[in-house]
Motif scaffolding. Sequence first.
Motif, PDB file in Angstrom:
ATOM      1  N   GLU A 149       0.809  -1.228   0.000  1.00 32.04           N
ATOM      2  CA  GLU A 149       0.000   0.000   0.000  1.00 32.04           C
ATOM      3  C   GLU A 149       0.841   1.277   0.000  1.00 32.04           C
ATOM      4  N   VAL A 150       2.083   1.220   0.503  1.00 29.65           N
ATOM      5  CA  VAL A 150       2.889   2.446   0.605  1.00 29.65           C
ATOM      6  C   VAL A 150       3.744   2.693  -0.642  1.00 29.65           C
ATOM      7  N   LEU A 151       3.706   1.772  -1.592  1.00 27.41           N
ATOM      8  CA  LEU A 151       4.562   1.897  -2.779  1.00 27.41           C
ATOM      9  C   LEU A 151       3.966   2.891  -3.778  1.00 27.41           C
ATOM     10  N   THR A 152       4.857   3.664  -4.400  1.00 24.01           N
ATOM     11  CA  THR A 152       4.463   4.581  -5.465  1.00 24.01           C
ATOM     12  C   THR A 152       5.244   4.219  -6.717  1.00 24.01           C
ATOM     13  N   ASN A 153       4.551   4.019  -7.815  1.00 25.05           N
ATOM     14  CA  ASN A 153       5.214   3.657  -9.074  1.00 25.05           C
ATOM     15  C   ASN A 153       5.633   4.932  -9.805  1.00 25.05           C
ATOM     16  N   VAL A 154       6.916   5.018 -10.210  1.00 25.68           N
ATOM     17  CA  VAL A 154       7.386   6.250 -10.856  1.00 25.68           C
ATOM     18  C   VAL A 154       7.918   6.000 -12.270  1.00 25.68           C
ATOM     19  N   THR A 155       7.648   4.812 -12.822  1.00 28.87           N
ATOM     20  CA  THR A 155       8.088   4.512 -14.191  1.00 28.87           C
ATOM     21  C   THR A 155       6.886   4.110 -15.034  1.00 28.87           C
ATOM     22  N   ASN A 156       7.092   4.108 -16.348  1.00 25.37           N
ATOM     23  CA  ASN A 156       6.026   3.680 -17.250  1.00 25.37           C
ATOM     24  C   ASN A 156       5.721   2.193 -17.054  1.00 25.37           C
ATOM     25  N   LEU A 157       6.768   1.395 -16.834  1.00 23.25           N
ATOM     26  CA  LEU A 157       6.574  -0.026 -16.538  1.00 23.25           C
ATOM     27  C   LEU A 157       6.068  -0.167 -15.111  1.00 23.25           C
ATOM     28  N   VAL A 158       5.114  -1.056 -14.920  1.00 23.28           N
ATOM     29  CA  VAL A 158       4.561  -1.301 -13.588  1.00 23.28           C
ATOM     30  C   VAL A 158       4.924  -2.717 -13.149  1.00 23.28           C
ATOM     31  N   ALA A 159       5.375  -2.851 -11.916  1.00 26.96           N
ATOM     32  CA  ALA A 159       5.761  -4.170 -11.406  1.00 26.96           C
ATOM     33  C   ALA A 159       4.526  -5.057 -11.258  1.00 26.96           C
ATOM     34  N   ASN A 160       4.694  -6.346 -11.594  1.00 23.30           N
ATOM     35  CA  ASN A 160       3.594  -7.293 -11.385  1.00 23.30           C
ATOM     36  C   ASN A 160       3.604  -7.774  -9.927  1.00 23.30           C
ATOM     37  N   ASP A 161       2.602  -8.570  -9.556  1.00 26.68           N
ATOM     38  CA  ASP A 161       2.455  -8.991  -8.154  1.00 26.68           C
ATOM     39  C   ASP A 161       3.672  -9.749  -7.650  1.00 26.68           C
ATOM     40  N   GLU A 162       4.221 -10.616  -8.494  1.00 24.13           N
ATOM     41  CA  GLU A 162       5.387 -11.416  -8.093  1.00 24.13           C
ATOM     42  C   GLU A 162       6.593 -10.517  -7.839  1.00 24.13           C
ATOM     43  N   GLN A 163       6.790  -9.536  -8.715  1.00 22.20           N
ATOM     44  CA  GLN A 163       7.894  -8.597  -8.543  1.00 22.20           C
ATOM     45  C   GLN A 163       7.714  -7.766  -7.278  1.00 22.20           C
ATOM     46  N   ILE A 164       6.474  -7.352  -7.015  1.00 23.01           N
ATOM     47  CA  ILE A 164       6.216  -6.546  -5.813  1.00 23.01           C
ATOM     48  C   ILE A 164       6.555  -7.354  -4.560  1.00 23.01           C
ATOM     49  N   GLU A 165       6.206  -8.632  -4.545  1.00 29.01           N
ATOM     50  CA  GLU A 165       6.542  -9.478  -3.392  1.00 29.01           C
ATOM     51  C   GLU A 165       8.055  -9.565  -3.210  1.00 29.01           C
ATOM     52  N   ASP A 166       8.784  -9.719  -4.308  1.00 26.91           N
ATOM     53  CA  ASP A 166      10.248  -9.766  -4.236  1.00 26.91           C
ATOM     54  C   ASP A 166      10.828  -8.411  -3.815  1.00 26.91           C
ATOM     55  N   LEU A 167      10.229  -7.318  -4.309  1.00 28.19           N
ATOM     56  CA  LEU A 167      10.703  -5.979  -3.953  1.00 28.19           C
ATOM     57  C   LEU A 167      10.529  -5.715  -2.460  1.00 28.19           C
ATOM     58  N   LEU A 168       9.378  -6.087  -1.922  1.00 27.00           N
ATOM     59  CA  LEU A 168       9.136  -5.893  -0.486  1.00 27.00           C
ATOM     60  C   LEU A 168      10.071  -6.775   0.337  1.00 27.00           C
ATOM     61  N   PHE A 169      10.285  -8.008  -0.117  1.00 30.67           N
ATOM     62  CA  PHE A 169      11.217  -8.930   0.548  1.00 30.67           C
ATOM     63  C   PHE A 169      12.619  -8.318   0.586  1.00 30.67           C
ATOM     64  N   ALA A 170      13.069  -7.801  -0.561  1.00 28.47           N
ATOM     65  CA  ALA A 170      14.407  -7.191  -0.650  1.00 28.47           C
ATOM     66  C   ALA A 170      14.503  -5.941   0.216  1.00 28.47           C
ATOM     67  N   SER A 171      13.431  -5.157   0.248  1.00 32.49           N
ATOM     68  CA  SER A 171      13.435  -3.912   1.013  1.00 32.49           C
ATOM     69  C   SER A 171      13.553  -4.175   2.517  1.00 32.49           C
ATOM     70  N   LYS A 172      12.887  -5.243   2.991  1.00 30.49           N
ATOM     71  CA  LYS A 172      12.974  -5.609   4.410  1.00 30.49           C
ATOM     72  C   LYS A 172      14.415  -5.958   4.789  1.00 30.49           C
ATOM     73  N   ILE A 173      15.095  -6.669   3.906  1.00 32.26           N
ATOM     74  CA  ILE A 173      16.495  -7.043   4.168  1.00 32.26           C
ATOM     75  C   ILE A 173      17.376  -5.797   4.119  1.00 32.26           C
ATOM     76  N   CYS A 174      17.125  -4.956   3.118  1.00 32.73           N
ATOM     77  CA  CYS A 174      17.910  -3.738   2.910  1.00 32.73           C
ATOM     78  C   CYS A 174      17.858  -2.828   4.134  1.00 32.73           C
ATOM     79  N   LYS A 175      16.696  -2.762   4.766  1.00 36.28           N
ATOM     80  CA  LYS A 175      16.503  -1.933   5.962  1.00 36.28           C
ATOM     81  C   LYS A 175      17.473  -2.319   7.077  1.00 36.28           C
ATOM     82  N   HIS A 176      17.856  -3.597   7.109  1.00 37.65           N
ATOM     83  CA  HIS A 176      18.695  -4.101   8.202  1.00 37.65           C
ATOM     84  C   HIS A 176      20.102  -4.472   7.735  1.00 37.65           C
ATOM     85  N   THR A 177      20.546  -3.834   6.655  1.00 40.62           N
ATOM     86  CA  THR A 177      21.894  -4.060   6.132  1.00 40.62           C
ATOM     87  C   THR A 177      22.648  -2.740   6.178  1.00 40.62           C
ATOM     88  N   LYS A 178      23.931  -2.786   6.519  1.00 37.93           N
ATOM     89  CA  LYS A 178      24.715  -1.562   6.730  1.00 37.93           C
ATOM     90  C   LYS A 178      24.813  -0.743   5.441  1.00 37.93           C
TER      91      LYS A 178
END
Length: 248
Positions: A149-178
């Motif tokens: 719900e907090v994501l904003t798309n800023v490109t002409n291409l829009v991520a599909n559901d599978e990509q969004i799940e991977d993006l959120l997964f990656a973002s959670k890890i990124c938050k806790h990486t130096k």
Amino acid sequence: DLFTKVHGKELSYNNLLDVDAAVNLMNEFNGDAPTFAILKHNNACGVAQKPTMKEAYLAALSGDPTSAFGGVLIANGTIDVATAEEINQLFCEIVIAPSYDEEAITILQQKKNRIILIINEIDMPKTQVRTCLNGILVQDKDYITDTKEVLTNVTNLVANDEQIEDLLFASKICKHTKSNTIVLAKNKQLCASGTGQTSRVDALRQAIEKANTFAFDLNGAVMASDAFFPFPDCVEIAANAGINAVIQ
């Protein structure tokens, strides 16, 4: 207490810092499908979410089996016998989970010094405190977990559901990486990360090189950055490596 210690030696200063990093990372995956993480020096070297805990562990381990040696392992659910048998083949310092099958604990206790912790449900602090100069810094803790719900798309291409799940997964890890950090993920598995670099380009190059070292196919992978990209260089390098969705 946050933990019930079932087995093993006393936790050292460095152990406690690794455990803190592991718990904060895994809190992002509370209530999710089976998720397993392996941490070394406060950073995740392997994270995966799969249908079973054994699959999640093996996928996390394959992210960087070299760094996993002597690492801290954490699960977001029960560690069963099948998972414990796999873990027991690895030299690891600490295993953390909210619960274990009884036989799983027996298996993990075969290594005399291995620390086995059960994490209990308690309210975690809402502030962070650290020493600085001759005083202390206090700030609110970032306890917000990214959602679709907090994501904003800023490109002409829009991520599909599978990509969004991977993006959120990656973002959670990124938050806790130096920082500076770049995280590459695919099919809810950490492919590689570039950690603690002074340049975001260097962080990305480190991540790509590491992913290649462990034979990950980055075509269709996603990239997370812990800050915005001021120039197109990182996005272009990522695109050339096969990455087609980015979260920043």
